[in-house]
Design a protein around this motif. Sequence first.
Motif, PDB file in Angstrom:
ATOM      1  N   SER A 108       7.655  -2.445  22.922  1.00 40.77           N
ATOM      2  CA  SER A 108       8.298  -1.218  22.455  1.00 40.77           C
ATOM      3  C   SER A 108       8.497  -0.313  23.661  1.00 40.77           C
ATOM      4  O   SER A 108       7.716  -0.363  24.610  1.00 40.77           O
ATOM      5  N   ASN A 109       9.526   0.513  23.605  1.00 39.34           N
ATOM      6  CA  ASN A 109       9.693   1.492  24.681  1.00 39.34           C
ATOM      7  C   ASN A 109       9.719   2.914  24.144  1.00 39.34           C
ATOM      8  O   ASN A 109      10.210   3.827  24.804  1.00 39.34           O
ATOM      9  N   GLN A 124      14.187  -6.140  20.479  1.00 38.46           N
ATOM     10  CA  GLN A 124      12.787  -6.306  20.841  1.00 38.46           C
ATOM     11  C   GLN A 124      12.070  -7.259  19.887  1.00 38.46           C
ATOM     12  O   GLN A 124      11.158  -7.970  20.292  1.00 38.46           O
ATOM     13  N   ILE A 141       3.367  -1.446  25.189  1.00 36.57           N
ATOM     14  CA  ILE A 141       4.156  -0.255  25.496  1.00 36.57           C
ATOM     15  C   ILE A 141       3.639   0.382  26.783  1.00 36.57           C
ATOM     16  O   ILE A 141       2.434   0.333  27.060  1.00 36.57           O
ATOM     17  N   ALA A 145       5.978   6.002  27.792  1.00 39.86           N
ATOM     18  CA  ALA A 145       6.970   5.815  26.737  1.00 39.86           C
ATOM     19  C   ALA A 145       6.670   6.632  25.483  1.00 39.86           C
ATOM     20  O   ALA A 145       7.295   6.419  24.451  1.00 39.86           O
TER      21      ALA A 145
END
Length: 197
Positions: A108-109, A124, A141, A145
């Motif tokens: 995840s970003n 993703q 992550i 982020a």
Amino acid sequence: MSREKILAAVKKNQFTSTALPDLEILSALTATSDNLVQQYTGVASAGGCFVYEVNDLEAIKDILRKEFKPGVKIISGIQGLDEYTYAGNVMQESSHSFADAELTILASNLGVAENGALWLTENQMNIRILPFISQHLAVVIGKDAFVPTMAQAYAQIGNADYGYGAFISGPSKTADIEQSLVIGAHGPRSLSVFILI
């Protein structure tokens, strides 16, 4: 009341349009020197997540080796975790073929400190069903982020180009049945979050 009277009353009571609120004000109000990773960790842990701060993908592999028995089906959407089945290589398989997945690992970003949510897009996920069908879910992550609030998260994703996305904020749980909390009722039984520091 006649149809004409009803329509006339509706027409008379129309709302006027109002400009959307300025989210820049919200950003200024929530600008903080507080550690968003620490805030996220507190909220996510309270929601049933396991949160780990790690230096690299090797540290993630070490933790997963301790948590999962050899030979279980692990699917990864991250190419650097090459000892697991890469999701990009099995995209053509039927969704039913993932029913025995013990763990799915995705990247995840975008994370939200106020509620422990993580934003995942279809790119993703690689395969839409993966975050929901496996017994356990892990998300990787970066420490930079995170945003403080959902409003700021929506501002980031509002004009982004994605076909499908979902906020995920913990293991699947429900208390609908006799107000008794059940974990993993309709999705993963656990969510592990690996924060790369």
